[in-house]
Write a protein that holds these residues in place. Structure first.
Motif, mmCIF file in Angstrom:
data_model
loop_
_atom_site.group_PDB
_atom_site.id
_atom_site.type_symbol
_atom_site.label_atom_id
_atom_site.label_comp_id
_atom_site.label_asym_id
_atom_site.label_seq_id
_atom_site.Cartn_x
_atom_site.Cartn_y
_atom_site.Cartn_z
ATOM 1 N N VAL A 1 0.814 -1.224 0.000
ATOM 2 C CA VAL A 1 0.000 0.000 0.000
ATOM 3 C C VAL A 1 0.845 1.270 0.000
ATOM 4 C CG1 VAL A 1 -1.949 -1.143 1.109
ATOM 5 C CG2 VAL A 1 -0.239 0.021 2.527
ATOM 6 N N GLN A 2 2.147 1.158 -0.005
ATOM 7 C CA GLN A 2 3.009 2.327 -0.137
ATOM 8 C C GLN A 2 3.150 2.759 -1.591
ATOM 9 O OE1 GLN A 2 4.234 3.837 2.767
ATOM 10 N NE2 GLN A 2 2.855 2.314 3.646
ATOM 11 N N ARG A 3 2.536 2.003 -2.496
ATOM 12 C CA ARG A 3 2.593 2.338 -3.916
ATOM 13 C C ARG A 3 1.230 1.994 -4.526
ATOM 14 N NH1 ARG A 3 5.356 -2.537 -3.078
ATOM 15 N NH2 ARG A 3 4.596 -4.296 -4.345
ATOM 16 N N SER A 4 1.101 2.152 -5.835
ATOM 17 C CA SER A 4 -0.148 1.808 -6.501
ATOM 18 C C SER A 4 -0.430 0.314 -6.351
ATOM 19 C CB SER A 4 -0.081 2.179 -7.982
ATOM 20 O OG SER A 4 0.056 3.586 -8.134
ATOM 21 N N PHE A 5 -1.697 -0.033 -6.156
ATOM 22 C CA PHE A 5 -2.063 -1.433 -5.959
ATOM 23 C C PHE A 5 -3.503 -1.651 -6.386
ATOM 24 C CE2 PHE A 5 -3.056 0.893 -2.103
ATOM 25 C CZ PHE A 5 -4.306 0.421 -1.730
ATOM 26 N N ASP A 6 -3.839 -2.902 -6.624
ATOM 27 C CA ASP A 6 -5.212 -3.271 -6.938
ATOM 28 C C ASP A 6 -5.994 -3.422 -5.640
ATOM 29 O OD1 ASP A 6 -4.712 -3.368 -9.685
ATOM 30 O OD2 ASP A 6 -4.113 -5.471 -9.618
ATOM 31 N N MET A 7 -7.217 -2.875 -5.620
ATOM 32 C CA MET A 7 -8.023 -2.911 -4.410
ATOM 33 C C MET A 7 -9.441 -3.376 -4.741
ATOM 34 S SD MET A 7 -10.279 -0.235 -4.930
ATOM 35 C CE MET A 7 -10.907 -0.042 -3.263
ATOM 36 N N ASP A 8 -10.146 -3.747 -3.691
ATOM 37 C CA ASP A 8 -11.552 -4.114 -3.819
ATOM 38 C C ASP A 8 -12.207 -3.886 -2.457
ATOM 39 O OD1 ASP A 8 -13.901 -4.934 -4.929
ATOM 40 O OD2 ASP A 8 -13.369 -7.050 -5.118
ATOM 41 N N VAL A 9 -13.519 -3.806 -2.453
ATOM 42 C CA VAL A 9 -14.275 -3.637 -1.214
ATOM 43 C C VAL A 9 -15.396 -4.662 -1.194
ATOM 44 C CG1 VAL A 9 -15.715 -2.074 0.167
ATOM 45 C CG2 VAL A 9 -13.759 -1.173 -1.088
ATOM 46 N N ARG A 10 -15.585 -5.278 -0.044
ATOM 47 C CA ARG A 10 -16.692 -6.217 0.097
ATOM 48 C C ARG A 10 -17.461 -5.885 1.380
ATOM 49 N NH1 ARG A 10 -13.384 -11.787 1.799
ATOM 50 N NH2 ARG A 10 -12.933 -11.173 3.977
ATOM 51 N N ALA A 11 -18.720 -6.310 1.409
ATOM 52 C CA ALA A 11 -19.553 -6.012 2.568
ATOM 53 C C ALA A 11 -20.508 -7.152 2.850
ATOM 54 C CB ALA A 11 -20.334 -4.713 2.348
ATOM 55 N N GLU A 12 -20.652 -7.462 4.134
ATOM 56 C CA GLU A 12 -21.675 -8.377 4.618
ATOM 57 C C GLU A 12 -22.814 -7.551 5.190
ATOM 58 O OE1 GLU A 12 -18.533 -11.777 6.266
ATOM 59 O OE2 GLU A 12 -19.797 -10.625 7.645
ATOM 60 N N SER A 13 -24.050 -8.029 5.030
ATOM 61 C CA SER A 13 -25.202 -7.368 5.631
ATOM 62 C C SER A 13 -25.808 -8.282 6.684
ATOM 63 C CB SER A 13 -26.260 -7.052 4.564
ATOM 64 O OG SER A 13 -27.414 -6.494 5.168
ATOM 65 N N ILE B 1 -20.301 6.814 5.718
ATOM 66 C CA ILE B 1 -19.944 6.039 4.526
ATOM 67 C C ILE B 1 -21.037 6.214 3.483
ATOM 68 C CG2 ILE B 1 -19.691 3.692 3.598
ATOM 69 C CD1 ILE B 1 -18.212 2.934 6.079
ATOM 70 N N THR B 2 -20.629 6.391 2.236
ATOM 71 C CA THR B 2 -21.558 6.376 1.108
ATOM 72 C C THR B 2 -21.149 5.250 0.166
ATOM 73 O OG1 THR B 2 -20.227 7.971 -0.144
ATOM 74 C CG2 THR B 2 -21.966 8.855 1.266
ATOM 75 N N LEU B 3 -22.133 4.501 -0.310
ATOM 76 C CA LEU B 3 -21.877 3.395 -1.224
ATOM 77 C C LEU B 3 -22.761 3.538 -2.455
ATOM 78 C CD1 LEU B 3 -21.895 0.317 1.216
ATOM 79 C CD2 LEU B 3 -19.895 1.589 0.390
ATOM 80 N N THR B 4 -22.225 3.147 -3.589
ATOM 81 C CA THR B 4 -23.008 3.013 -4.811
ATOM 82 C C THR B 4 -23.063 1.533 -5.169
ATOM 83 O OG1 THR B 4 -22.338 5.194 -5.599
ATOM 84 C CG2 THR B 4 -23.227 3.667 -7.228
ATOM 85 N N VAL B 5 -24.283 1.016 -5.305
ATOM 86 C CA VAL B 5 -24.507 -0.407 -5.557
ATOM 87 C C VAL B 5 -25.322 -0.536 -6.834
ATOM 88 C CG1 VAL B 5 -25.628 -2.497 -4.667
ATOM 89 C CG2 VAL B 5 -24.444 -0.958 -3.101
ATOM 90 N N PRO B 6 -24.958 -1.458 -7.761
ATOM 91 C CA PRO B 6 -25.799 -1.648 -8.951
ATOM 92 C C PRO B 6 -27.188 -2.135 -8.556
ATOM 93 C CG PRO B 6 -24.126 -3.374 -8.770
ATOM 94 C CD PRO B 6 -23.790 -2.341 -7.737
ATOM 95 N N ARG C 1 -20.805 -4.988 7.584
ATOM 96 C CA ARG C 1 -19.404 -5.175 7.961
ATOM 97 C C ARG C 1 -18.592 -5.015 6.692
ATOM 98 N NH1 ARG C 1 -15.191 -8.874 7.975
ATOM 99 N NH2 ARG C 1 -14.040 -9.092 9.937
ATOM 100 N N ILE C 2 -17.715 -4.002 6.652
ATOM 101 C CA ILE C 2 -17.009 -3.644 5.426
ATOM 102 C C ILE C 2 -15.538 -3.999 5.544
ATOM 103 C CG2 ILE C 2 -16.322 -1.718 3.944
ATOM 104 C CD1 ILE C 2 -18.973 -0.399 4.539
ATOM 105 N N ASN D 1 -10.481 -5.318 7.851
ATOM 106 C CA ASN D 1 -11.810 -4.974 8.346
ATOM 107 C C ASN D 1 -11.854 -3.512 8.775
ATOM 108 O OD1 ASN D 1 -14.339 -4.899 9.512
ATOM 109 N ND2 ASN D 1 -13.745 -6.001 11.351
ATOM 110 N N ARG D 2 -12.702 -2.727 8.113
ATOM 111 C CA ARG D 2 -12.844 -1.307 8.445
ATOM 112 C C ARG D 2 -13.899 -1.071 9.519
ATOM 113 N NH1 ARG D 2 -8.931 1.980 7.522
ATOM 114 N NH2 ARG D 2 -10.447 3.661 7.697
#
Length: 361
Positions: A12-24, A54-59, A85-86, A100-101
């Motif tokens: 994370v000290q440089r460019s990296f691939d990221m993703d976010v997941r969430a449980e409801s 937090i703001t989320l955009t979901v399809p 849980r994000i 875990n955020r």
């Protein structure tokens, strides 16, 4: 800082691939472990009663499922007690590491076109909105610990750092409606601070800015940009705090703390004002002079949070950083200067992260 492997910290000290997941979750029931998130952001500000937004955009439709909650009280994105849980994911090449955020309450969901906009807040929302139906008064056997538990549990489970020394709560104390106001008064009298941890616990600990730096930031290195925040004001600036209480026989007592930091622009006896500019507070929870002095020193630290010198930082996203973390800064005339993170904005898509950091003496 949140727990991360050394490998993830290097990535994370440089460019990296990221993703976010969430449980409801709705109570103890897992509604889904795969809320599809196409965009979003997480904002934290320690000066707010509920620090997390937090703001989320979901399809609207994904994998054949309609993510518009409509009027369904059991939908994963409904605002009827559902919590998310994000986790923030970092691609390490051979696998993903998930950080875990935390847990967040859904406050609103609205479908528009092909997307659903979801708004969330931190779990202290549960306390902030739960006003007292009748005045709350500690009993003669209550302590500060039991008082806090009575105010917030079972909405949140409390945990107390061992450095906090429990003591009796005054039965002459009474709060009429606001639970958050009550928690703030206990925190001030106890010289304590509280926060919701990533595992949904309300942790109480000593109010302090001490700690080892978790990250070094250098202006111009790795895309990091550091700038002074120029706004200054005398409003809310004090160089002394007077904390008043009452002893066991009814005598008024007090403790005083002065801003004696030579690096503070508000130092008592300095150029700001050579005379005391006091902030005065009073609480029945303060029953000894030592408690009054500790409360005054604690309140002085809180006031310095509001008026200390600040820097704005933009950088590559770092999913392990949290408000309250200590970092060091080099740039803008500073060299390895300890600072504490007061606000942060973490994007949930490839973008820049922003911080507001307060310079420590």
């Amino acid at each position: 800082m949140l727990e991360m492997s050394d490998e993830a910290l290097a990535v994370v000290q440089r460019s990296f691939d990221m993703d976010v997941r969430a449980e409801s979750w709705l109570g103890e029931e897992l509604l889904t472990d795969a809320v599809p998130i196409s965009d979003g952001s997480e904002d934290r500000d320690r000066s707010l009663a509920v620090p997390e937004r937090i703001t989320l955009t979901v399809p609207r439709r994904d994998r054949g499922f309609d993510w518009d909650p409509g009027a369904d009280p059991a939908h994963p994105l409904a605002a009827f007690g559902q919590q998310l849980r994000i986790d923030y994911g970092v691609n390490l090449g051979t696998h993903w590491e998930w950080i875990n955020r935390g847990w967040f309450v859904i406050t609103s969901s609205e479908a528009e076109g092909d997307t659903v906009s979801v708004e969330l807040q931190g779990l202290l929302t549960l306390i902030d909105e739960a006003k007292l139906i009748a005045p709350f008064q500690p009993s003669s056997t209550d302590t500060l610990t039991s008082t806090v538990r009575a105010l917030v549990e079972p909405a949140l489970t409390c945990s107390f750092d061992g450095a906090l020394v429990d003591r009796a709560a005054s039965s002459s104390m009474q709060w009429d409606s606001d639970r958050m106001e009550a928690l703030g008064e206990v925190a001030s009298a106890w010289a304590a601070d509280y926060r919701v941890t990533e595992d949904a616990t309300l942790l109480w600990e000593l109010l302090t800015d001490d700690g080892d730096p978790v990250l070094s930031l250098t202006d111009g290195v790795g895309g990091t940009v550091v700038r002074w925040q120029a706004a200054t004001t005398r409003d809310g600036a004090y160089n002394a705090v007077v904390s008043q209480g009452e002893d066991a026989v009814g005598n008024q007592i007090q403790g005083v703390a002065y801003d004696t930091d030579p690096d503070s622009p508000f130092m008592y006896g300095g150029n700001f004002n050579p005379l005391p500019v006091p902030y005065t507070e009073s609480s029945p929870l303060l029953t000894t002079v030592a408690q009054c002095r500790a409360a005054a020193a604690s309140t002085m630290r809180r006031l310095r949070r509001q008026n200390a010198r600040r820097l704005g930082v933009t950088m590559v996203p770092h999913p392990g950083l949290m408000t309250g973390d200590i970092v060091t800064v080099t740039g803008q005339g500073l060299t390895n200067q300890p600072c504490v993170i007061e606000t942060l904005s973490l994007p949930y898509s490839p973008d820049e992260m922003s911080l507001t950091i307060r310079v420590l003496a």
